[in-house]
Design a protein around this motif. Structure first.
Motif, PDB file in Angstrom:
ATOM      1  N   ILE A   8       0.849  -1.200  -0.010  1.00  0.00           N
ATOM      2  CA  ILE A   8      -0.134   0.206   0.181  1.00  0.00           C
ATOM      3  C   ILE A   8       1.144   1.184  -0.045  1.00  0.00           C
ATOM      4  O   ILE A   8       1.569   1.148   0.846  1.00  0.00           O
ATOM      5  CB  ILE A   8      -0.846   0.065   1.236  1.00  0.00           C
ATOM      6  CG1 ILE A   8      -1.727  -1.374   1.393  1.00  0.00           C
ATOM      7  CG2 ILE A   8      -1.826   1.216   1.133  1.00  0.00           C
ATOM      8  CD1 ILE A   8      -2.659  -1.413   2.591  1.00  0.00           C
ATOM      9  N   TYR A   9       1.018   2.033  -1.097  1.00  0.00           N
ATOM     10  CA  TYR A   9       1.875   3.073  -1.385  1.00  0.00           C
ATOM     11  C   TYR A   9       1.388   4.316  -1.807  1.00  0.00           C
ATOM     12  O   TYR A   9       0.373   4.289  -2.495  1.00  0.00           O
ATOM     13  CB  TYR A   9       2.959   2.536  -2.418  1.00  0.00           C
ATOM     14  CG  TYR A   9       3.749   3.467  -2.891  1.00  0.00           C
ATOM     15  CD1 TYR A   9       4.708   4.027  -2.089  1.00  0.00           C
ATOM     16  CD2 TYR A   9       4.009   3.666  -4.526  1.00  0.00           C
ATOM     17  CE1 TYR A   9       5.552   4.996  -2.518  1.00  0.00           C
ATOM     18  CE2 TYR A   9       5.056   4.535  -4.659  1.00  0.00           C
ATOM     19  CZ  TYR A   9       5.749   4.950  -3.932  1.00  0.00           C
ATOM     20  OH  TYR A   9       6.705   6.114  -4.294  1.00  0.00           O
ATOM     21  N   ARG A  10       1.841   5.395  -1.132  1.00  0.00           N
ATOM     22  CA  ARG A  10       1.258   6.686  -1.443  1.00  0.00           C
ATOM     23  C   ARG A  10       2.566   7.507  -2.036  1.00  0.00           C
ATOM     24  O   ARG A  10       3.473   7.780  -1.430  1.00  0.00           O
ATOM     25  CB  ARG A  10       0.563   7.552  -0.371  1.00  0.00           C
ATOM     26  CG  ARG A  10      -0.342   6.732   0.600  1.00  0.00           C
ATOM     27  CD  ARG A  10      -0.867   7.418   1.693  1.00  0.00           C
ATOM     28  NE  ARG A  10      -1.875   7.041   2.304  1.00  0.00           N
ATOM     29  CZ  ARG A  10      -3.106   7.455   2.607  1.00  0.00           C
ATOM     30  NH1 ARG A  10      -3.377   8.638   2.197  1.00  0.00           N
ATOM     31  NH2 ARG A  10      -4.056   6.749   3.266  1.00  0.00           N
ATOM     32  N   PRO A  11       2.491   7.662  -3.394  1.00  0.00           N
ATOM     33  CA  PRO A  11       3.597   8.169  -3.991  1.00  0.00           C
ATOM     34  C   PRO A  11       3.697   9.670  -3.931  1.00  0.00           C
ATOM     35  O   PRO A  11       4.982  10.296  -4.193  1.00  0.00           O
ATOM     36  CB  PRO A  11       3.354   7.818  -5.363  1.00  0.00           C
ATOM     37  CG  PRO A  11       1.998   7.673  -5.596  1.00  0.00           C
ATOM     38  CD  PRO A  11       1.407   7.125  -4.315  1.00  0.00           C
ATOM     39  N   ALA A  12       2.954  10.436  -3.211  1.00  0.00           N
ATOM     40  CA  ALA A  12       2.660  12.004  -3.358  1.00  0.00           C
ATOM     41  C   ALA A  12       4.019  12.500  -2.370  1.00  0.00           C
ATOM     42  O   ALA A  12       4.601  11.892  -1.432  1.00  0.00           O
ATOM     43  CB  ALA A  12       1.620  12.651  -2.671  1.00  0.00           C
ATOM     44  N   ALA A  13       4.790  13.160  -3.035  1.00  0.00           N
ATOM     45  CA  ALA A  13       5.939  13.926  -2.432  1.00  0.00           C
ATOM     46  C   ALA A  13       7.192  13.098  -2.453  1.00  0.00           C
ATOM     47  O   ALA A  13       8.291  13.641  -2.145  1.00  0.00           O
ATOM     48  CB  ALA A  13       5.586  14.416  -1.022  1.00  0.00           C
ATOM     49  N   GLY A  14       7.392  11.959  -2.899  1.00  0.00           N
ATOM     50  CA  GLY A  14       8.179  11.126  -3.141  1.00  0.00           C
ATOM     51  C   GLY A  14       8.929  10.522  -1.642  1.00  0.00           C
ATOM     52  O   GLY A  14      10.003  10.025  -1.769  1.00  0.00           O
ATOM     53  N   ARG A  15       8.255  10.719  -0.721  1.00  0.00           N
ATOM     54  CA  ARG A  15       8.730  10.496   0.678  1.00  0.00           C
ATOM     55  C   ARG A  15       9.041   9.057   0.949  1.00  0.00           C
ATOM     56  O   ARG A  15       9.908   8.484   1.685  1.00  0.00           O
ATOM     57  CB  ARG A  15       7.960  10.923   1.969  1.00  0.00           C
ATOM     58  CG  ARG A  15       8.126  12.586   1.870  1.00  0.00           C
ATOM     59  CD  ARG A  15       7.209  13.026   2.861  1.00  0.00           C
ATOM     60  NE  ARG A  15       7.193  14.461   3.390  1.00  0.00           N
ATOM     61  CZ  ARG A  15       7.058  15.378   3.011  1.00  0.00           C
ATOM     62  NH1 ARG A  15       6.228  15.240   1.506  1.00  0.00           N
ATOM     63  NH2 ARG A  15       7.123  16.593   3.150  1.00  0.00           N
ATOM     64  N   TYR A  16       8.163   7.958   0.212  1.00  0.00           N
ATOM     65  CA  TYR A  16       8.217   6.741   0.331  1.00  0.00           C
ATOM     66  C   TYR A  16       8.743   5.770  -0.831  1.00  0.00           C
ATOM     67  O   TYR A  16       8.714   4.755  -1.119  1.00  0.00           O
ATOM     68  CB  TYR A  16       6.783   6.116   0.671  1.00  0.00           C
ATOM     69  CG  TYR A  16       6.366   6.810   1.993  1.00  0.00           C
ATOM     70  CD1 TYR A  16       6.893   6.265   3.109  1.00  0.00           C
ATOM     71  CD2 TYR A  16       5.553   7.844   2.056  1.00  0.00           C
ATOM     72  CE1 TYR A  16       6.273   7.056   4.201  1.00  0.00           C
ATOM     73  CE2 TYR A  16       5.193   8.418   3.086  1.00  0.00           C
ATOM     74  CZ  TYR A  16       5.385   8.027   4.339  1.00  0.00           C
ATOM     75  OH  TYR A  16       4.852   8.661   5.452  1.00  0.00           O
ATOM     76  N   PRO A  81       2.043  -1.765   4.520  1.00  0.00           N
ATOM     77  CA  PRO A  81       1.717  -0.597   4.415  1.00  0.00           C
ATOM     78  C   PRO A  81       2.958   0.230   4.832  1.00  0.00           C
ATOM     79  O   PRO A  81       3.510   0.258   5.927  1.00  0.00           O
ATOM     80  CB  PRO A  81       0.650  -0.443   5.471  1.00  0.00           C
ATOM     81  CG  PRO A  81       1.048  -1.325   6.398  1.00  0.00           C
ATOM     82  CD  PRO A  81       1.747  -2.616   5.779  1.00  0.00           C
ATOM     83  N   LEU A  82       3.301   1.353   4.146  1.00  0.00           N
ATOM     84  CA  LEU A  82       4.459   2.091   4.212  1.00  0.00           C
ATOM     85  C   LEU A  82       4.153   3.501   5.020  1.00  0.00           C
ATOM     86  O   LEU A  82       5.219   3.842   5.586  1.00  0.00           O
ATOM     87  CB  LEU A  82       5.047   2.359   3.051  1.00  0.00           C
ATOM     88  CG  LEU A  82       5.375   1.257   1.838  1.00  0.00           C
ATOM     89  CD1 LEU A  82       6.362   1.718   0.754  1.00  0.00           C
ATOM     90  CD2 LEU A  82       6.339   0.151   2.908  1.00  0.00           C
ATOM     91  N   PHE A  83       2.934   3.835   5.094  1.00  0.00           N
ATOM     92  CA  PHE A  83       2.428   4.891   5.748  1.00  0.00           C
ATOM     93  C   PHE A  83       1.692   4.793   6.785  1.00  0.00           C
ATOM     94  O   PHE A  83       0.876   3.785   7.035  1.00  0.00           O
ATOM     95  CB  PHE A  83       1.704   5.927   4.433  1.00  0.00           C
ATOM     96  CG  PHE A  83       0.810   7.261   5.265  1.00  0.00           C
ATOM     97  CD1 PHE A  83       1.774   8.102   5.818  1.00  0.00           C
ATOM     98  CD2 PHE A  83      -0.422   7.189   5.337  1.00  0.00           C
ATOM     99  CE1 PHE A  83       1.298   9.172   6.432  1.00  0.00           C
ATOM    100  CE2 PHE A  83      -0.902   8.126   5.723  1.00  0.00           C
ATOM    101  CZ  PHE A  83      -0.237   9.320   6.189  1.00  0.00           C
ATOM    102  N   GLU A  84       2.152   5.515   8.000  1.00  0.00           N
ATOM    103  CA  GLU A  84       1.311   5.385   9.065  1.00  0.00           C
ATOM    104  C   GLU A  84      -0.198   5.224   9.225  1.00  0.00           C
ATOM    105  O   GLU A  84      -0.809   4.343   9.905  1.00  0.00           O
ATOM    106  CB  GLU A  84       1.862   6.816  10.186  1.00  0.00           C
ATOM    107  CG  GLU A  84       0.907   6.716  11.534  1.00  0.00           C
ATOM    108  CD  GLU A  84       1.869   5.810  12.468  1.00  0.00           C
ATOM    109  OE1 GLU A  84       1.338   5.513  13.615  1.00  0.00           O
ATOM    110  OE2 GLU A  84       2.743   5.391  12.161  1.00  0.00           O
ATOM    111  N   GLY A  85      -0.816   6.162   8.094  1.00  0.00           N
ATOM    112  CA  GLY A  85      -2.306   6.127   8.372  1.00  0.00           C
ATOM    113  C   GLY A  85      -2.841   4.920   7.453  1.00  0.00           C
ATOM    114  O   GLY A  85      -4.102   4.708   7.820  1.00  0.00           O
ATOM    115  N   ASP A  86      -2.117   4.126   7.027  1.00  0.00           N
ATOM    116  CA  ASP A  86      -2.525   2.799   6.307  1.00  0.00           C
ATOM    117  C   ASP A  86      -2.322   1.672   7.366  1.00  0.00           C
ATOM    118  O   ASP A  86      -2.620   0.492   6.822  1.00  0.00           O
ATOM    119  CB  ASP A  86      -1.796   2.562   4.978  1.00  0.00           C
ATOM    120  CG  ASP A  86      -2.208   3.606   4.050  1.00  0.00           C
ATOM    121  OD1 ASP A  86      -3.357   4.167   4.044  1.00  0.00           O
ATOM    122  OD2 ASP A  86      -1.168   4.339   3.508  1.00  0.00           O
TER     123      ASP A  86
END
Length: 411
Positions: A8-16, A81-86
């Motif tokens: 589960i990946y959020r590409p916005a801003a490139g942080r992950y 999940p790479l992001f806290e919110g996921d």
């Protein structure tokens, strides 16, 4: 490939992006395919060639429905999940389909600070005193008991978003209208004075197989006033710092993590007392992952993937010098007309890596969270004080020029 993972990946801003690439590479090394779940309307070039699905990642039910359709086609055996919110939504998807990993009960312990602190107390790990902000009077009474300042924060927040340091009764009168309508989403804690640390860990079958203790160079709550920095503590640990590592293992096992990656924060009060801050079932945010990669030779997200898929895997971490990383910030706001590049930063003495997220034409506004920054750099040094001194030299070399939005003059 007859095995697959879901990221589960959020590409916005490139942080992950680096974490995503490392997970994909680790899975491929083990003969496992990757399926990506992305936010609606957000393609990712780093996911090119992979099966990609989209959903509203902030809608748990929509994600669960999409994951069910993914599993009807792909033999997914782990979810990352790479992001806290996921983290919590991923746990619900695991439960839906019998996939190993954190279940919702365990994930809540890592996401809900009310649950988190209660469980830490049950484990015998000291926590900051706290209260629920049912009324403004309750907050005032709590502050009278523990002393100003107090910290008002969302019980399920991250990166200090919507978090307020309240220094007085007058300050409380200013802050209260900002949270009053949503007060049940908040908690209030005493302000802990002392040094703040974090431990970034990897676990396999309930045992810590990698740990990196680091010390923040600033107060995380003061992200508007000073850049966020952290320095590794690998050599000549004090007895108090060793107690942090012991408490970290207690927290992670007690919270139910078997195999995974975690970022846990602690304080050492001025009198030497250890206080648990909070824990996250994900790799550290900001530039912590590239700092550990520069200093220890491993990518936390990639190693998490290997540990999940290969029961015999052991992280091949090195030791090396102390490594520090600091966010890149600017007190100039408006449209960027010139900015130091990552290539220029990497050319500076002692800099091991750097990334600049902003470019000419972007508009800078007042930050609203501790990760609302321009980028980061990683450097090496002999010890904590030496790295901090290097921070200042590198920070002074980073330049940003802006102009007011809609105006041609420079700021």
């Amino acid at each position: 490939m007859n095995r697959a993972i879901l990221v589960i990946y959020r590409p916005a801003a490139g942080r992950y992006a680096a974490q995503f690439r490392s997970v994909v590479a680790a899975a491929a090394e083990l003969g496992v395919a990757t399926v990506a779940l992305l936010p609606n309307g957000q393609p990712a070039t780093e996911a090119a060639g992979l099966p990609c699905y989209h959903a509203d990642l902030d809608d748990s039910e929509a994600v669960r429905s999409t994951v069910a359709s993914i599993l009807a086609t792909h033999p997914v055996e782990r979810i990352f999940p790479l992001f806290e919110g996921d983290v919590l939504t991923a746990a619900r998807c695991r439960r839906d389909h019998g996939i190993p990993g954190l279940d919702p009960e365990e994930a809540l312990t890592f996401r809900d600070k009310n649950v988190m602190h209660r469980r830490a107390t049950e484990l015998g790990v000291p926590v900051a005193r706290s209260c629920r902000p049912e009324t403004v009077g309750a907050v005032a009474e709590f502050a009278a008991e523990v002393g100003w300042p107090v910290v008002v924060k969302p019980y399920a927040g991250w990166a200090c978003g919507d978090t307020h340091r309240v220094d007085s009764a007058e300050d409380l009168a200013r802050v209260w209208p900002l949270i009053a309508d949503d007060r049940h989403d908040y908690r209030v804690e005493e302000y802990v004075r002392g040094a703040e640390y974090h431990v970034d860990s990897l676990l396999r079958d309930g045992e810590v197989v990698f740990e990196q203790l680091s010390r923040y160079t600033y107060s995380v709550l003061e992200f508007r006033d000073e850049p966020g920095g952290t320095v590794s503590r690998k050599h000549d640990l004090t007895p108090a710092e060793r107690r942090i590592l012991t408490a970290n293992a207690t927290v992670l096992r007690g919270f139910g993590m078997r195999t995974g990656v975690a970022h846990v924060e602690f304080f050492l009060r001025d009198d030497g007392e250890l206080v648990f801050g909070e824990a996250a079932a994900r790799a550290g945010g900001g530039s912590i992952v590239p700092a550990i990669q520069a200093g220890r030779g491993i990518n936390l997200a990639g190693e998490w993937c290997r540990l999940e898929l290969d029961p015999a895997h052991v992280p091949a971490a090195t030791l090396g010098p102390e490594i520090g990383t600091e966010y890149l910030c600017s007190d100039r706001y408006g449209r960027i007309t010139a900015i130091t590049t990552a290539v220029e930063l990497r050319a500076l003495d002692s800099v091991r890596d750097a990334d600049v997220w902003k470019t000419v034409g972007d508009v800078l506004a007042v930050p609203t969270a501790s990760n609302d920054v321009l980028g980061w750099y990683v450097c090496e040094g002999r010890d904590f004080d030496d790295v901090r001194a290097r921070f200042k030299v590198i920070r002074d070399a980073f330049e940003v020029v802006t102009e007011p939005v809609g105006d041609a003059s420079c700021g």
